[in-house]
Design an enzyme around this catalytic site. Structure first.
Site, PDB file in Angstrom:
ATOM      1  N   ARG A   1      -3.952  -1.445  12.753  1.00  0.00           N
ATOM      2  CA  ARG A   1      -5.099  -0.671  13.206  1.00  0.00           C
ATOM      3  C   ARG A   1      -5.792  -1.491  14.303  1.00  0.00           C
ATOM      4  O   ARG A   1      -5.756  -2.721  14.267  1.00  0.00           O
ATOM      5  CB  ARG A   1      -6.082  -0.423  12.064  1.00  0.00           C
ATOM      6  CG  ARG A   1      -5.509   0.373  10.897  1.00  0.00           C
ATOM      7  CD  ARG A   1      -6.544   0.494   9.783  1.00  0.00           C
ATOM      8  NE  ARG A   1      -6.050   1.286   8.665  1.00  0.00           N
ATOM      9  CZ  ARG A   1      -5.474   0.768   7.565  1.00  0.00           C
ATOM     10  NH1 ARG A   1      -5.351  -0.553   7.452  1.00  0.00           N
ATOM     11  NH2 ARG A   1      -5.045   1.549   6.586  1.00  0.00           N
TER      12      ARG A   1
ATOM     13  N   LYS B   1      -8.272  -1.791   5.468  1.00  0.00           N
ATOM     14  CA  LYS B   1      -9.320  -0.922   4.917  1.00  0.00           C
ATOM     15  C   LYS B   1      -9.528  -1.211   3.436  1.00  0.00           C
ATOM     16  O   LYS B   1      -8.571  -1.430   2.698  1.00  0.00           O
ATOM     17  CB  LYS B   1      -8.904   0.547   5.078  1.00  0.00           C
ATOM     18  CG  LYS B   1      -9.268   1.152   6.413  1.00  0.00           C
ATOM     19  CD  LYS B   1      -8.997   2.642   6.388  1.00  0.00           C
ATOM     20  CE  LYS B   1      -9.422   3.310   7.671  1.00  0.00           C
ATOM     21  NZ  LYS B   1      -9.138   4.753   7.648  1.00  0.00           N
TER      22      LYS B   1
ATOM     23  N   HIS C   1      -4.094   3.977  18.098  1.00  0.00           N
ATOM     24  CA  HIS C   1      -3.667   4.541  16.814  1.00  0.00           C
ATOM     25  C   HIS C   1      -2.362   5.322  16.990  1.00  0.00           C
ATOM     26  O   HIS C   1      -1.566   5.427  16.059  1.00  0.00           O
ATOM     27  CB  HIS C   1      -4.760   5.442  16.230  1.00  0.00           C
ATOM     28  CG  HIS C   1      -4.709   5.524  14.736  1.00  0.00           C
ATOM     29  ND1 HIS C   1      -5.114   4.487  13.910  1.00  0.00           N
ATOM     30  CD2 HIS C   1      -4.269   6.505  13.904  1.00  0.00           C
ATOM     31  CE1 HIS C   1      -4.941   4.833  12.647  1.00  0.00           C
ATOM     32  NE2 HIS C   1      -4.435   6.047  12.614  1.00  0.00           N
TER      33      HIS C   1
ATOM     34  N   ARG D   1       0.379   3.066  16.455  1.00  0.00           N
ATOM     35  CA  ARG D   1       0.581   2.898  15.001  1.00  0.00           C
ATOM     36  C   ARG D   1       1.463   4.038  14.476  1.00  0.00           C
ATOM     37  O   ARG D   1       2.377   3.821  13.690  1.00  0.00           O
ATOM     38  CB  ARG D   1      -0.782   2.873  14.318  1.00  0.00           C
ATOM     39  CG  ARG D   1      -0.760   2.700  12.795  1.00  0.00           C
ATOM     40  CD  ARG D   1      -2.197   2.473  12.339  1.00  0.00           C
ATOM     41  NE  ARG D   1      -2.432   2.785  10.937  1.00  0.00           N
ATOM     42  CZ  ARG D   1      -2.246   1.926   9.935  1.00  0.00           C
ATOM     43  NH1 ARG D   1      -1.783   0.720  10.168  1.00  0.00           N
ATOM     44  NH2 ARG D   1      -2.527   2.274   8.688  1.00  0.00           N
TER      45      ARG D   1
ATOM     46  N   HIS E   1      -1.447   1.609   3.654  1.00  0.00           N
ATOM     47  CA  HIS E   1      -2.014   2.845   3.106  1.00  0.00           C
ATOM     48  C   HIS E   1      -2.223   2.697   1.599  1.00  0.00           C
ATOM     49  O   HIS E   1      -1.322   2.233   0.885  1.00  0.00           O
ATOM     50  CB  HIS E   1      -1.075   4.028   3.349  1.00  0.00           C
ATOM     51  CG  HIS E   1      -1.075   4.518   4.755  1.00  0.00           C
ATOM     52  ND1 HIS E   1      -0.062   5.283   5.289  1.00  0.00           N
ATOM     53  CD2 HIS E   1      -1.987   4.362   5.762  1.00  0.00           C
ATOM     54  CE1 HIS E   1      -0.331   5.563   6.551  1.00  0.00           C
ATOM     55  NE2 HIS E   1      -1.495   5.023   6.857  1.00  0.00           N
TER      56      HIS E   1
ATOM     57  N   TYR F   1       4.161  11.587   7.954  1.00  0.00           N
ATOM     58  CA  TYR F   1       5.207  11.299   8.939  1.00  0.00           C
ATOM     59  C   TYR F   1       6.561  11.896   8.559  1.00  0.00           C
ATOM     60  O   TYR F   1       7.426  12.029   9.406  1.00  0.00           O
ATOM     61  CB  TYR F   1       5.394   9.783   9.093  1.00  0.00           C
ATOM     62  CG  TYR F   1       4.159   9.059   9.546  1.00  0.00           C
ATOM     63  CD1 TYR F   1       3.744   9.095  10.873  1.00  0.00           C
ATOM     64  CD2 TYR F   1       3.390   8.316   8.653  1.00  0.00           C
ATOM     65  CE1 TYR F   1       2.600   8.428  11.293  1.00  0.00           C
ATOM     66  CE2 TYR F   1       2.250   7.637   9.068  1.00  0.00           C
ATOM     67  CZ  TYR F   1       1.865   7.706  10.376  1.00  0.00           C
ATOM     68  OH  TYR F   1       0.744   7.043  10.795  1.00  0.00           O
TER      69      TYR F   1
END
Length: 317
Positions: free
Chosen positions: A165, A189, A264, A267, A290, A299
């Site tokens: 990120r 995150k 992004h 990414r 994630h 995806y």
């Protein structure tokens, strides 16, 4: 006061990032503005403090009807440029409000139960990513004859090699990189730690960039320009997320790419490239950091080779 206590709770107990806290403050202040004057969509900056400190509203008064009217106001809100709030942004406001209500309930403050607020189904967003040849074009755009160009080249190589990120990229320091192993650790995150891996190519460009640097600043990627650099602190020299976005934007235009890609988007390109080449989804989830596999599954419909074969077999003639 309760909003401030909630934001402190996010910082101390939940280890939320500064960006998350800033966004939640913004969303909850808009709710307070609404409570102060439901018919007035926004306030001038000089009125801000006065309104935030003068609202006489108890958590007990927050009910389904208040929230319903607030959501209606969000859907009708337009900024000074005449632009409405996107649906996803409206949802962020409601998510922040629900989190705040959950905090109040947890601390035995009487208010609306957060589970009574439903979120509408989010609109599907198109996933922007580059095919391998377009990535190559983009990565070859920086001029590597000077330090700034080498920085840009190394930075984009790292983005595509690791799937970082942009917030993780700008926090990166020179001493974090294990060049021998081609890897380094990041905190993503929600304070989630993971190891990311550098390709041989990205490692080589990072080394070339660092070898040309004569400064002692800790950040891996620093800004250029401005006087008296020797008196600057490490943090004042660190590249910002917005600066990285501008750098990528500049080279996307230079490469005349058909898609307006962002950091992004690199990414996304990293993830789709892995899946197209046979990586399993659990490994990709781990590499992207994630929390939920459902986030990574966005995806799979793009990278599923079986769908293409079925289309070719039954509809491709």
């Amino acid at each position: 006061t309760l909003v401030n206590e909630f934001l402190e709770y996010l910082q101390i107990e939940k280890n939320a990032s500064k960006l998350t806290i800033r966004n939640y403050r913004h969303y909850l202040e808009r709710f307070i503005f609404y409570l102060a004057s439901p018919t007035q969509p926004a306030f001038k900056p000089r009125e801000r403090k006065q309104i935030l400190t003068s609202v006489n509203f108890s958590p007990k008064q927050i009910n389904i009807e208040v929230v319903r009217k607030y959501r209606l106001a969000l859907s009708q809100f337009v900024d000074e440029k005449g632009m409405p709030l996107k649906r996803i942004t409206q949802n962020y406001h409601v998510i922040a409000l629900r989190s705040f209500l959950r905090y109040l309930s947890k601390h035995d403050i009487q208010t609306l139960a957060p589970e009574k607020i439903d979120l509408p189904k989010a609109e599907s967003r198109s996933l922007k990513f580059l095919e391998k040849d377009a990535v190559e074009r983009l990565l070859n755009m920086p001029s590597i004859s000077d330090e700034k160009g080498l920085r840009d080249k190394a930075m984009m190589e790292v983005l595509f090699s690791t799937g970082l990120r942009v917030s993780e990229l700008v926090r990166l320091n020179r001493d974090q990189i294990n060049f021998e192993g081609g890897e380094f650790g990041v905190i993503g995150k929600g304070g989630k730690a993971r190891i990311v891996f550098l390709s041989d190519r990205a490692t080589d460009w990072l080394k070339r960039y660092l070898n040309i640097r004569k400064d002692k600043f800790k950040p891996m990627f620093i800004r250029y320009g401005g006087a008296h650099r020797e008196t600057e602190s490490d943090e004042s020299m660190r590249l910002t997320t917005r600066s990285v976005q501008r750098v990528v934007e500049k080279y996307v235009k230079k490469a005349k790419l058909p898609i307006k890609i962002t950091p992004h988007g690199l990414r996304h390109s990293f993830a789709t490239d892995l899946l197209k080449n046979g990586a399993d989804i659990r490994s990709v989830q781990e590499m992207l950091g994630h929390k939920n596999i459902a986030t990574t599954q966005i995806y799979t419909h793009i990278t599923n080779p079986q769908l293409k074969e079925i289309h070719k077999k039954y509809h491709g003639k």
